[in-house]
Design a protein around this motif. Structure first.
Motif, PDB file in Angstrom:
ATOM      1  N   HIS A   1       0.874  -1.174   0.000  1.00 27.89           N
ATOM      2  CA  HIS A   1       0.000   0.000   0.000  1.00 27.89           C
ATOM      3  C   HIS A   1       0.911   1.223   0.000  1.00 27.89           C
ATOM      4  O   HIS A   1       1.326   1.716   1.052  1.00 27.89           O
TER       5      HIS A   1
ATOM      6  N   ASN B   1      -6.252   3.054  -7.937  1.00 26.25           N
ATOM      7  CA  ASN B   1      -7.521   3.011  -7.201  1.00 26.25           C
ATOM      8  C   ASN B   1      -7.407   2.180  -5.927  1.00 26.25           C
ATOM      9  O   ASN B   1      -8.038   2.511  -4.920  1.00 26.25           O
TER      10      ASN B   1
ATOM     11  N   TYR C   1      -4.787   1.978  -4.059  1.00 30.84           N
ATOM     12  CA  TYR C   1      -4.125   2.852  -3.090  1.00 30.84           C
ATOM     13  C   TYR C   1      -5.097   3.909  -2.557  1.00 30.84           C
ATOM     14  O   TYR C   1      -5.142   4.181  -1.363  1.00 30.84           O
ATOM     15  N   ARG C   2      -5.912   4.500  -3.436  1.00 36.68           N
ATOM     16  CA  ARG C   2      -6.845   5.551  -3.027  1.00 36.68           C
ATOM     17  C   ARG C   2      -7.991   5.048  -2.159  1.00 36.68           C
ATOM     18  O   ARG C   2      -8.443   5.743  -1.268  1.00 36.68           O
ATOM     19  N   HIS C   3      -8.489   3.861  -2.449  1.00 37.43           N
ATOM     20  CA  HIS C   3      -9.746   3.421  -1.839  1.00 37.43           C
ATOM     21  C   HIS C   3      -9.629   2.266  -0.851  1.00 37.43           C
ATOM     22  O   HIS C   3     -10.651   1.816  -0.326  1.00 37.43           O
ATOM     23  N   THR C   4      -8.436   1.764  -0.620  1.00 35.05           N
ATOM     24  CA  THR C   4      -8.253   0.698   0.371  1.00 35.05           C
ATOM     25  C   THR C   4      -7.085   1.064   1.264  1.00 35.05           C
ATOM     26  O   THR C   4      -6.364   2.020   1.006  1.00 35.05           O
ATOM     27  N   ASP C   5      -6.882   0.275   2.305  1.00 34.40           N
ATOM     28  CA  ASP C   5      -5.758   0.575   3.194  1.00 34.40           C
ATOM     29  C   ASP C   5      -4.793  -0.596   3.324  1.00 34.40           C
ATOM     30  O   ASP C   5      -3.998  -0.661   4.237  1.00 34.40           O
TER      31      ASP C   5
ATOM     32  N   ASP D   1      -7.463  -6.850  -4.106  1.00 34.61           N
ATOM     33  CA  ASP D   1      -7.247  -6.051  -2.901  1.00 34.61           C
ATOM     34  C   ASP D   1      -8.167  -6.558  -1.804  1.00 34.61           C
ATOM     35  O   ASP D   1      -8.982  -7.455  -2.028  1.00 34.61           O
TER      36      ASP D   1
ATOM     37  N   HIS E   1     -10.573  -4.937  -0.088  1.00 35.28           N
ATOM     38  CA  HIS E   1     -11.873  -4.289   0.088  1.00 35.28           C
ATOM     39  C   HIS E   1     -12.935  -5.037  -0.716  1.00 35.28           C
ATOM     40  O   HIS E   1     -12.724  -5.341  -1.889  1.00 35.28           O
TER      41      HIS E   1
ATOM     42  N   TYR F   1     -15.937  -4.077  -1.945  1.00 36.76           N
ATOM     43  CA  TYR F   1     -16.776  -3.344  -2.900  1.00 36.76           C
ATOM     44  C   TYR F   1     -16.273  -3.538  -4.329  1.00 36.76           C
ATOM     45  O   TYR F   1     -15.098  -3.313  -4.628  1.00 36.76           O
TER      46      TYR F   1
ATOM     47  N   PRO G   1     -16.617  -1.960  -7.879  1.00 37.19           N
ATOM     48  CA  PRO G   1     -17.142  -0.756  -8.534  1.00 37.19           C
ATOM     49  C   PRO G   1     -17.595  -1.035  -9.967  1.00 37.19           C
ATOM     50  O   PRO G   1     -17.186  -2.008 -10.589  1.00 37.19           O
TER      51      PRO G   1
END
Length: 150
Positions: free
Chosen positions: A18, A56, A58-62, A83, A85, A87, A89
């Protein structure tokens, strides 16, 4: 016993931290793999779409991500990004025939995944079960179609 694989099939896998530099590492990996296998005709598209998908994450998960490049044969290339997460999209949550509208001109985001539907031949996403996150993928080559003009 000898295992034989067709010469045009191969797979590369890479675990990405990350880190904001992960998209660059992914682009460099894609560039090296495709150049080494003589797939320069899809390099620009694959590099762009892979970079968008990894950015994405990097932006939306941790958490970390993983990248998998697979050439199943016939000039096709499948790129998967996993990843943690759950969700999925759009456009990955919809069948490839379902089109999303372009992002607003003055919007700050929403263009990257729109590019997938414009330049990839196929795409999709799968949940990976309890706490396993998701896998998003796209495929290019073989049945290449021209991008849609909005």
């Amino acid at each position: 016993m000898v295992t034989v694989a067709p010469p045009d099939t191969w797979t590369y896998a890479l675990r990405l931290p990350h880190d904001p530099r992960a998209a660059r590492v992914a682009r460099m990996t894609v560039r090296a793999a495709l150049a080494g296998h003589g797939m320069g005709e899809v390099l620009d598209v694959v590099e762009l779409l892979t970079s968008e998908m990894v950015a994405n994450v990097y932006r939306h998960t941790d958490g970390p991500a993983s990248l998998r490049l697979t050439a199943p044969g016939g000039g096709r290339l499948r790129v998967g990004v996993r990843d943690g997460h759950p969700y999925i999209p759009a456009p990955f949550a919809k069948p490839p025939g379902d089109r999303l509208p372009p992002a607003p001109v003055d919007g700050e985001g929403g263009r990257g995944l729109y590019l997938v539907q414009e330049y990839a031949d196929w795409w999709g996403g799968w949940p990976l079960g309890r706490g396993g996150g998701k896998l998003l993928w796209f495929e290019v080559g073989g049945r290449r179609r021209a991008p849609r003009v909005a």
